[in-house]
Design an enzyme around this catalytic site. Structure first.
Site, PDB file in Angstrom:
ATOM      1  N   HIS A  45       0.843  -1.194   0.000  1.00 20.12           N
ATOM      2  CA  HIS A  45       0.000   0.000   0.000  1.00 20.12           C
ATOM      3  C   HIS A  45       0.880   1.247   0.000  1.00 20.12           C
ATOM      4  O   HIS A  45       1.732   1.423   0.869  1.00 20.12           O
ATOM      5  CB  HIS A  45      -0.935  -0.007   1.204  1.00 20.12           C
ATOM      6  CG  HIS A  45      -1.908  -1.145   1.173  1.00 20.12           C
ATOM      7  ND1 HIS A  45      -2.272  -1.868   2.297  1.00 20.12           N
ATOM      8  CD2 HIS A  45      -2.585  -1.706   0.131  1.00 20.12           C
ATOM      9  CE1 HIS A  45      -3.149  -2.812   1.943  1.00 20.12           C
ATOM     10  NE2 HIS A  45      -3.345  -2.736   0.642  1.00 20.12           N
ATOM     11  N   GLU A  48       1.781   3.850   2.915  1.00 20.77           N
ATOM     12  CA  GLU A  48       2.414   3.324   4.124  1.00 20.77           C
ATOM     13  C   GLU A  48       3.934   3.460   3.988  1.00 20.77           C
ATOM     14  O   GLU A  48       4.676   2.490   3.878  1.00 20.77           O
ATOM     15  CB  GLU A  48       1.951   1.889   4.344  1.00 20.77           C
ATOM     16  CG  GLU A  48       0.442   1.827   4.560  1.00 20.77           C
ATOM     17  CD  GLU A  48      -0.154   0.432   4.505  1.00 20.77           C
ATOM     18  OE1 GLU A  48       0.617  -0.556   4.492  1.00 20.77           O
ATOM     19  OE2 GLU A  48      -1.394   0.308   4.470  1.00 20.77           O
ATOM     20  N   HIS A 167       3.160  -3.597   6.802  1.00 18.73           N
ATOM     21  CA  HIS A 167       2.108  -2.617   6.531  1.00 18.73           C
ATOM     22  C   HIS A 167       2.108  -1.600   7.679  1.00 18.73           C
ATOM     23  O   HIS A 167       2.847  -1.732   8.642  1.00 18.73           O
ATOM     24  CB  HIS A 167       0.743  -3.309   6.457  1.00 18.73           C
ATOM     25  CG  HIS A 167       0.559  -4.160   5.239  1.00 18.73           C
ATOM     26  ND1 HIS A 167      -0.264  -3.801   4.201  1.00 18.73           N
ATOM     27  CD2 HIS A 167       1.097  -5.357   4.896  1.00 18.73           C
ATOM     28  CE1 HIS A 167      -0.238  -4.749   3.270  1.00 18.73           C
ATOM     29  NE2 HIS A 167       0.584  -5.695   3.672  1.00 18.73           N
ATOM     30  N   GLU A 235       1.795  -4.855  11.192  1.00 24.44           N
ATOM     31  CA  GLU A 235       1.283  -3.489  11.033  1.00 24.44           C
ATOM     32  C   GLU A 235       2.085  -2.569  11.951  1.00 24.44           C
ATOM     33  O   GLU A 235       1.932  -2.587  13.165  1.00 24.44           O
ATOM     34  CB  GLU A 235      -0.205  -3.444  11.396  1.00 24.44           C
ATOM     35  CG  GLU A 235      -1.114  -4.234  10.474  1.00 24.44           C
ATOM     36  CD  GLU A 235      -1.567  -3.433   9.266  1.00 24.44           C
ATOM     37  OE1 GLU A 235      -1.177  -2.239   9.163  1.00 24.44           O
ATOM     38  OE2 GLU A 235      -2.301  -3.991   8.438  1.00 24.44           O
TER      39      GLU A 235
END
Length: 350
Positions: A45, A48, A167, A235
């Protein structure tokens, strides 16, 4: 600077024709050795932007400490370490060209969420969207995007034992499967390692549907289902830092916090599990076999998994401590049987 232990590889081109780079770190990077591989990838993504920093730090850490740090030297000598710092290169360009919150690739001006585009359970459980304008648009078909295809090809070629997909943000450790109520056949193994990663990072571990939301078409689900990789999503950072924290304030803090987690996976390659190569009576490597792994306890035996051989004929099966029977088969014919007891260290079986 380090050609003797590293190799830069373009694993494919983006929609806009940019190279998607990977770096292979090993003591013989030009050779395909019968060594376990491990993969770390970042930036599915685009917004990010801290995630590639973890990959770059990993590269710098390993290369600069080789031959001066015993642990690093062993990791590099004994394994093939693959790092893809930036998968979504077109989206990254779009972020730095003014669309700071852009998430997807750049197909058609609307973009596809690369991490909803993998073939396993593509569009299966309301964990993505069929609308082109959605942030989780899964694309017109499974694996339609060249970025998806590039990572899929790399995984198929090297069949890593472990993978971490970086992420941001949420401070979570996620593992398969993404669809509600579904868990892998080796959940006890995968969740145990995931919980350890969570302890190391002080992040919350779990499947996406348990602690976040349902996801379909994600890379980690596909890696496990198709190639039996043990994969994780980490994350990074919290809502305080968000997608684009201050580089000067948070870059070093973030990469240093994450070092013990990826180091743990490199250490875990040497712990409970079995690895080796299967050869025929002529000494030639066999590649078309499977291994039925059965856990043996005082109450009986149970099938843990059926492991498919790596493309090079090797196997590296991560297990918990305990007693196991390994049954190697080609079709319906038995090739080899071994009984092993795992008490902490990895065993060689050939």
């Amino acid at each position: 600077r380090y050609p003797e232990i590293s190799k830069l590889v373009s694993i494919g081109n983006s929609l806009e024709g940019r190279n998607i780079w990977a770096i292979k770190i090993s003591d013989n990077p030009q050779l395909d050795e019968l060594e376990p591989a491990v993969l770390f990838n970042s930036m599915h993504h685009a917004r990010e932007v801290m995630t590639p920093e973890v990959g770059i730090d990993m590269v710098e850490y390993l290369l600069s400490r080789y031959n001066s740090d015993e642990k690093v030297t062993n990791w590099v000598n004994e394994n093939e370490i693959w790092i893809v710092p930036m998968l979504n290169v077109d989206g990254n360009n779009k972020v730095w060209s003014g669309s700071s919150m852009w998430r997807k690739n750049t197909r058609g001006g609307y973009g596809v969420d690369i991490n909803r585009n993998y073939p396993f359970k593509w569009g299966a459980c309301n964990g993505s969207s069929g609308s082109t304008w959605s942030q989780t648009y899964r694309g017109p078909s499974a694996a339609s995007e060249p970025e998806t295809q590039a990572l899929m090809s790399l995984v198929a070629n090297v069949k890593p034992v472990f993978d971490i997909s970086y992420h941001s943000y949420s401070e979570l450790v996620l593992y398969p499967y993404g669809c509600s109520g579904e868990k892998t056949e080796t959940h006890a193994i995968i969740s145990g390692i995931g919980q350890k990663l969570g302890e190391i990072l002080d992040y919350t571990p779990g499947t996406p549907w348990e602690i976040l939301y349902g996801v379909d078409g994600g890379d980690v689900d596909w890696m496990y289902a198709e190639h039996q990789v043990i994969p994780y999503v980490i994350e990074l950072n919290s809502s305080r830092e968000g997608f684009q924290p201050s580089y000067s304030r948070w870059r070093d803090v973030t990469v240093e916090k994450n070092r013990p987690a990826w180091m743990y996976l490199l250490d875990r390659l040497e712990e409970n599990g079995v690895r080796g190569v299967v050869k025929d009576s002529n000494g030639d490597v066999i590649t078309d076999y499977v291994v039925d792994v059965e856990r043996v306890t005082k109450d009986g035996r149970s099938l843990v998994q059926t492991y498919r051989a790596n493309p090079d004929g090797s196997f590296h099966i991560i297990l918990n401590a305990g007693n196991y029977d390994l049954k190697f088969k080609r079709g319906s014919r038995s090739v080899l049987s071994e009984s092993v007891e795992l008490t902490g260290a990895r065993l060689e079986v050939n």
